[in-house]
Design an enzyme around this catalytic site. Structure first.
Site, PDB file in Angstrom:
ATOM      1  N   CYS A 131       0.835  -1.207   0.000  1.00  0.00           N
ATOM      2  CA  CYS A 131       0.000   0.000   0.000  1.00  0.00           C
ATOM      3  C   CYS A 131       0.870   1.257   0.000  1.00  0.00           C
ATOM      4  O   CYS A 131       0.892   2.029   0.969  1.00  0.00           O
ATOM      5  CB  CYS A 131      -0.931  -0.016   1.211  1.00  0.00           C
ATOM      6  SG  CYS A 131      -2.174   1.294   1.166  1.00  0.00           S
ATOM      7  N   GLU A 132       1.616   1.435  -1.075  1.00  0.00           N
ATOM      8  CA  GLU A 132       2.483   2.590  -1.274  1.00  0.00           C
ATOM      9  C   GLU A 132       2.518   2.905  -2.770  1.00  0.00           C
ATOM     10  O   GLU A 132       2.684   1.994  -3.592  1.00  0.00           O
ATOM     11  CB  GLU A 132       3.919   2.306  -0.795  1.00  0.00           C
ATOM     12  CG  GLU A 132       4.064   2.007   0.672  1.00  0.00           C
ATOM     13  CD  GLU A 132       4.088   3.262   1.545  1.00  0.00           C
ATOM     14  OE1 GLU A 132       4.090   4.373   0.972  1.00  0.00           O
ATOM     15  OE2 GLU A 132       4.097   3.110   2.781  1.00  0.00           O
TER      16      GLU A 132
END
Length: 412
Positions: free
Chosen positions: A340-341
């Site tokens: 989640c980046e």
């Protein structure tokens, strides 16, 4: 690296296909080719024909015990940055005489653990030299010298010059005074200028600088030039390190120095990446495809938590379609992971055959600073590691982590 052979369009790894490996061990999967690593170890061993030449494997590149065993079987010594690395190296069979501890801002209790194991230590600063010698009066000790200029593919891997590492040459006399105060014997110099240089010309001046410094101190019986030899991650744009040419220059420098000084110290190098990078690769599976703002994204199950180099250093790793893709058509895509980046990229603007969900991709040259820099970020379980043995059989050398391993050390 022979796993790039194909059969019916699918990559083969020894006696197993890409699909068979994923079915047996899961995805993502770290793979290592035994014969490739052995070949690189032998190349380094043959870099210099002098009998007083020694090769240390820089274990931080990859501490998998199965790979450490290969390095030892090929006659290499090993270095360690932490007591954890020492522990694994001993499990691989390295003796205390074959291990060199390279310290950097070490806690006194860890120094004491190394002292208790009677392992030789190389100290990184004058203040730490004072700490160590007070704990180990009478011991032999080395120091790391900062030759003043570094080299490398990225500012974060340059380890000489204006960096935290080493003792500047004008601090060496004080180092001898500190050692003498505690009845320690300072007998070795070590340096390391950086990582991933592909030309001998980048390394040769630092070697000469170290030899010039060591010439001033007849007490020195060990001269270590570090590592940093690169590999061509981008095979279309880069050439391999010119080992044969460099070998001639390197051997000549050492031979001339010995003739001039009448001394015969141990000369050493510490390659890490060169020995294992090309031996390693990652098999990964495509989970989704999408187009955002005109960019086609290939979403895979390998995030930067399991392969940090592309995001941390901006590093290039070749990406290959491992299964039966449509090679008649190609498109430009960006390959990303599942963290989640927004910076979770494996490769931008790569021209690849048409890719569909569940296809397998191969990320090349992940043997160094791949698994060793992996983390459980986003509470993900780290992958399994598999060795493709010399006989072609695939052997599990590290189990895939389970959900339980995420909380093993937590108290709740």
């Amino acid at each position: 690296m022979y796993p790039l052979d194909r059969e019916k369009g699918e990559l083969q790894f020894g006696k197993s296909s890409a699909t068979e490996l994923i079915e047996q061990f899961g995805s993502p999967l770290y793979l290592y080719d035994e014969e490739t690593m052995r070949a690189r170890c032998r190349e380094m061993k043959n870099l210099c024909s002098l009998p007083n030449f020694r090769v240390y494997y820089s274990a931080k590149a990859n501490t998998s015990i199965a790979l450490l065993k290969i390095a030892r079987q090929e006659g290499l010594h090993v270095d360690a940055m932490t007591v954890g690395e020492i522990y694994q190296e001993k499990l691989a069979g390295f003796t205390k005489e074959e291990i060199l501890f390279l310290s950097n801002n070490v806690q006194p209790q860890h120094f004491q653990e190394v002292i208790d194991q009677d392992i030789l230590v190389c100290i990184d600063s004058l203040s730490q030299l004072e700490t160590y010698c007070a704990l180990a009066p009478g011991k032999e000790v080395y120091i790391r010298v900062n030759p003043g200029k570094g080299a490398g593919h990225h500012e974060k891997v340059i380890t000489a010059g204006k960096v935290k590492f080493g003792i500047e040459p004008d601090g060496i006399p004080e180092a001898f005074e500190i050692a003498k105060k505690h009845s320690c014997r300072l007998t070795g110099f070590q340096m390391h200028i950086g990582s991933l240089f592909l030309q001998g010309e980048e390394f040769t001046p630092a070697i000469q600088t170290m030899l010039d410094i060591a010439k001033q101190y007849p007490q020195i019986e060990y001269i270590d030039f570090g590592g940093g030899f690169g590999i061509p991650y981008d095979r279309e744009q880069e050439q391999p390190f010119p080992l044969e040419k460099f070998s001639e220059t390197f051997t000549s420098l050492l031979t001339n120095w010995m003739e001039e000084t009448g001394r015969k110290p141990i000369f050493a190098i510490e390659p890490g990446r060169f020995l294992v990078a090309e031996a390693g690769s990652c098999l990964i599976q495509v989970q989704a495809t999408k187009v955002n703002s005109g960019i086609k994204f290939i979403g895979t199950d390998l995030g930067f938590n399991f392969l940090l180099r592309p995001e941390f250093y901006g590093s290039y790793h070749e990406i290959i379609h491992a299964t039966n893709g449509d090679n008649s058509q190609k498109e430009v895509v960006t390959v990303v992971g599942n963290v989640c980046e927004s910076g979770d990229h494996l490769g931008k603007d790569r021209e690849l055959p048409l890719i569909q969900e569940q296809d397998l991709l191969l990320i090349r040259d992940t043997g160094a600073y791949g698994f060793s820099m992996a983390s459980n970020y986003n509470s993900m379980m780290r992958p399994a590691e598999v060795l493709i043995q010399s006989d072609g059989k695939a052997r599990l050398i590290r189990k895939r982590e389970t959900i339980e391993t995420l909380v093993n050390n937590q108290i709740f």
